[in-house]
Design a protein around this motif. Structure first.
Motif, PDB file in Angstrom:
ATOM      1  N   GLU A  88      -0.416  -1.501  -4.923  1.00 23.86           N
ATOM      2  CA  GLU A  88      -1.716  -0.847  -4.844  1.00 23.86           C
ATOM      3  C   GLU A  88      -1.997   0.032  -6.061  1.00 23.86           C
ATOM      4  O   GLU A  88      -3.150   0.295  -6.389  1.00 23.86           O
ATOM      5  CB  GLU A  88      -1.803  -0.009  -3.568  1.00 23.86           C
ATOM      6  N   GLY A  89      -0.949   0.473  -6.745  1.00 28.15           N
ATOM      7  CA  GLY A  89      -1.123   1.301  -7.924  1.00 28.15           C
ATOM      8  C   GLY A  89       0.072   1.162  -8.839  1.00 28.15           C
ATOM      9  O   GLY A  89       1.059   0.480  -8.525  1.00 28.15           O
TER      10      GLY A  89
ATOM     11  N   GLN B  76     -16.330   1.238  -5.330  1.00 27.76           N
ATOM     12  CA  GLN B  76     -15.906   0.199  -4.392  1.00 27.76           C
ATOM     13  C   GLN B  76     -16.269  -1.217  -4.843  1.00 27.76           C
ATOM     14  O   GLN B  76     -15.463  -2.148  -4.740  1.00 27.76           O
ATOM     15  CB  GLN B  76     -16.528   0.486  -3.022  1.00 27.76           C
TER      16      GLN B  76
ATOM     17  N   TYR C   5     -13.070   4.434  -9.427  1.00 26.70           N
ATOM     18  CA  TYR C   5     -12.777   3.796  -8.139  1.00 26.70           C
ATOM     19  C   TYR C   5     -14.014   3.369  -7.359  1.00 26.70           C
ATOM     20  O   TYR C   5     -13.989   3.326  -6.139  1.00 26.70           O
ATOM     21  CB  TYR C   5     -11.919   4.755  -7.290  1.00 26.70           C
TER      22      TYR C   5
ATOM     23  N   MET D 258      -9.360  10.278  -2.682  1.00 29.13           N
ATOM     24  CA  MET D 258     -10.581   9.782  -3.320  1.00 29.13           C
ATOM     25  C   MET D 258     -11.821  10.238  -2.559  1.00 29.13           C
ATOM     26  O   MET D 258     -12.837  10.606  -3.158  1.00 29.13           O
ATOM     27  CB  MET D 258     -10.553   8.250  -3.399  1.00 29.13           C
TER      28      MET D 258
ATOM     29  N   ASN E  39      -5.839   0.881  -5.606  1.00 25.37           N
ATOM     30  CA  ASN E  39      -6.416   1.086  -4.278  1.00 25.37           C
ATOM     31  C   ASN E  39      -6.885  -0.245  -3.692  1.00 25.37           C
ATOM     32  O   ASN E  39      -7.359  -1.125  -4.398  1.00 25.37           O
ATOM     33  CB  ASN E  39      -7.561   2.096  -4.288  1.00 25.37           C
TER      34      ASN E  39
ATOM     35  N   PHE F 254      -1.726   4.512  -2.200  1.00 25.80           N
ATOM     36  CA  PHE F 254      -2.894   4.977  -2.943  1.00 25.80           C
ATOM     37  C   PHE F 254      -3.829   5.611  -1.925  1.00 25.80           C
ATOM     38  O   PHE F 254      -4.670   4.936  -1.332  1.00 25.80           O
ATOM     39  CB  PHE F 254      -3.580   3.801  -3.646  1.00 25.80           C
TER      40      PHE F 254
ATOM     41  N   GLY G 189       0.198   7.109  -6.375  1.00 28.24           N
ATOM     42  CA  GLY G 189      -1.187   7.181  -5.938  1.00 28.24           C
ATOM     43  C   GLY G 189      -1.788   8.541  -6.168  1.00 28.24           C
ATOM     44  O   GLY G 189      -2.762   8.684  -6.922  1.00 28.24           O
TER      45      GLY G 189
ATOM     46  N   ASN H 167      -6.537   7.031   0.361  1.00 26.29           N
ATOM     47  CA  ASN H 167      -7.999   7.030   0.389  1.00 26.29           C
ATOM     48  C   ASN H 167      -8.566   8.434   0.499  1.00 26.29           C
ATOM     49  O   ASN H 167      -9.606   8.738  -0.086  1.00 26.29           O
ATOM     50  CB  ASN H 167      -8.497   6.193   1.575  1.00 26.29           C
TER      51      ASN H 167
ATOM     52  N   GLU I  72       3.054   7.669  -0.526  1.00 20.23           N
ATOM     53  CA  GLU I  72       1.778   7.001  -0.336  1.00 20.23           C
ATOM     54  C   GLU I  72       1.756   5.771  -1.230  1.00 20.23           C
ATOM     55  O   GLU I  72       2.565   5.639  -2.154  1.00 20.23           O
ATOM     56  CB  GLU I  72       0.593   7.915  -0.714  1.00 20.23           C
TER      57      GLU I  72
ATOM     58  N   THR J  77       0.815  -1.211   0.000  1.00 20.78           N
ATOM     59  CA  THR J  77       0.000   0.000   0.000  1.00 20.78           C
ATOM     60  C   THR J  77       0.848   1.260   0.000  1.00 20.78           C
ATOM     61  O   THR J  77       0.327   2.363  -0.127  1.00 20.78           O
ATOM     62  CB  THR J  77      -0.930   0.024   1.227  1.00 20.78           C
TER      63      THR J  77
ATOM     64  N   ILE K 227      -4.631   9.476  -9.033  1.00 20.16           N
ATOM     65  CA  ILE K 227      -6.000   9.908  -8.747  1.00 20.16           C
ATOM     66  C   ILE K 227      -6.251  11.308  -9.310  1.00 20.16           C
ATOM     67  O   ILE K 227      -7.303  11.586  -9.889  1.00 20.16           O
ATOM     68  CB  ILE K 227      -6.256   9.908  -7.226  1.00 20.16           C
TER      69      ILE K 227
END
Length: 389
Positions: free
Chosen positions: A144-145, A367, A365, A298, A169, A293, A314, A295, A291, A112, A318
């Motif tokens: 994660e990215g 969920q 993104y 987002m 993510n 990704f 990340g 949160n 980072e 992450t 985004i």
């Protein structure tokens, strides 16, 4: 079929994987392992899963790490999971090693965020060796990215295949939860009154741990110059949402002094629900050094906020420069100040960024897309290992 998810500290399971564990528990028996506290109890109750508390040091602590390693090994031998899946660095290293020792057939780790690219010298070498050892013990590696993936490749951390789930993510974003309309006008007006935010104020907000590598020193320096400028037209406020961590990477004394004494900086500590604070803000500022990704970028976008972010993994996936936010160099308070001032002064640009913010998050993104892709990955790995689902 049992899957064990692990993280170093419970807030990672509680926040980063919120809702996901409950979803997966509808298909498998999910067990969560992290440092035991009230947040881990909350995970158990909310997600409807079994949890086990094991203390894991976030820093390097050989003796304590060995104790944690053998506790994990003992639990894996007892629980007999088909899959162990870790997030966060220390939990990843210990989980992958313990899983290999215990003969767990599928050992997954999601990176992450990487620490070593921001370190130098001996510390960086040690961290790289730890991540290489983690990857050696794992069967499957998930950045994660794309930025994290590129770093893993560039530093030759592993020769194993690297796969990004969906668009990146670990959990995606619940767009029904992070919806501007969820916070009523009456709620916003009440909160603004409590925080002494005037209708004419332009409100910047930061959400995260108040530590050096989140860029708080640079943020406070840049904002202070703006707020103390007597020629500025627009009055400003800065909301700091998150815990002050004084034991790891503490802020400079002058930063703490400025936070304490500047009336335009509101240090509001950890907030369980950040939506009301995003709802009364105009833009997110997130000048982090590293980072995976994030949160919060987002979440802010889903709440209709443009973001000023640093050019790191990340964040630069985004945010698209000039579309839903602005991207600045890392550790550069002057460029940060310039970006903040431009967002204050250029009304047309600000409105463009704001209008694009939620749609650009929604299209990439959602969920449910990420959850279903992860479920598909679990089922694929089980099938490849001839384990009946």
């Amino acid at each position: 079929m049992k899957i064990i998810r692990t993280s170093t500290i419970s807030i990672s399971l509680n926040v980063l994987l919120k809702g996901q564990l409950k979803f997966l528990n509808g298909f498998f028996e999910v067990v969560g392992i992290s440092s035991g506290d009230e947040l881990l109890d909350e995970v158990s109750q909310r997600e409807g899963i079994k949890t086990i508390g094991i203390h894991m040091e976030r820093g390097i602590s050989p003796f304590k790490d060995i104790v944690s390693l053998f506790r994990l090994y003992s639990i894996f031998r007892s629980e007999k999971p088909a899959i162990v899946h870790s997030i966060t660095p220390k939990a990843g290293l210990l989980t992958m090693l313990a899983g290999k020792m215990a003969g767990v057939p599928i050992r997954m780790h999601t990176f992450t965020g990487l620490i070593f690219p921001t370190r130098k010298g001996l510390v960086q070498k040690v961290l790289i060796k730890m991540d290489r050892l983690l990857c050696f013990a794992a069967t499957n590696i998930y950045p994660e990215g794309q930025g994290v993936k590129n770093d893993l490749l560039n530093y030759k951390i592993t020769s194993k295949p690297l796969k990004v789930i969906a668009n990146g993510n670990v959990n995606g974003i619940d767009l029904n939860y992070f919806l501007p309309e969820k916070i009523s006008e009456a709620q916003k007006q009440l909160l603004k009154k409590e925080l002494n935010i005037a209708p004419s104020d332009f409100v910047f907000v930061f959400v995260g741990r108040l530590v050096g590598d989140k860029g708080i020193n640079e943020l406070v320096r840049a904002f202070s110059q703006i707020s103390r400028n007597t020629e500025r037209v627009v009055p400003v406020k800065l909301l700091l949402i998150g815990p002050l961590e004084e034991h790891l990477d503490p802020l400079y004394p002058e930063t703490l002094e400025e936070i304490k004494n500047n009336p335009d900086i509101l240090d509001l500590g950890f907030q369980k629900d950040v939506r009301p604070y995003l709802a009364v803000s105009d833009a997110l500022v997130f000048p982090s050094y590293r980072e995976g990704f994030p949160n919060v970028v987002m979440q802010a976008g889903a709440m209709g906020l443009p973001s000023i972010v640093s050019d790191i993994n990340g964040c630069n996936e985004i945010i698209v420069e000039g579309q839903n936010g602005m991207i600045i160099p890392v550790k550069n308070s002057d460029k940060l100040k310039t970006a903040m001032e431009k967002m204050l002064s250029d009304t047309d640009l600000y409105q463009k960024l704001k209008i694009n913010s939620r749609p650009m998050i929604q299209s990439r993104y959602e969920q449910s897309v990420i959850w279903n892709e992860l479920l598909k990955e679990y089922k694929t790995l089980l099938k490849e290992n001839n384990i009946d689902v």
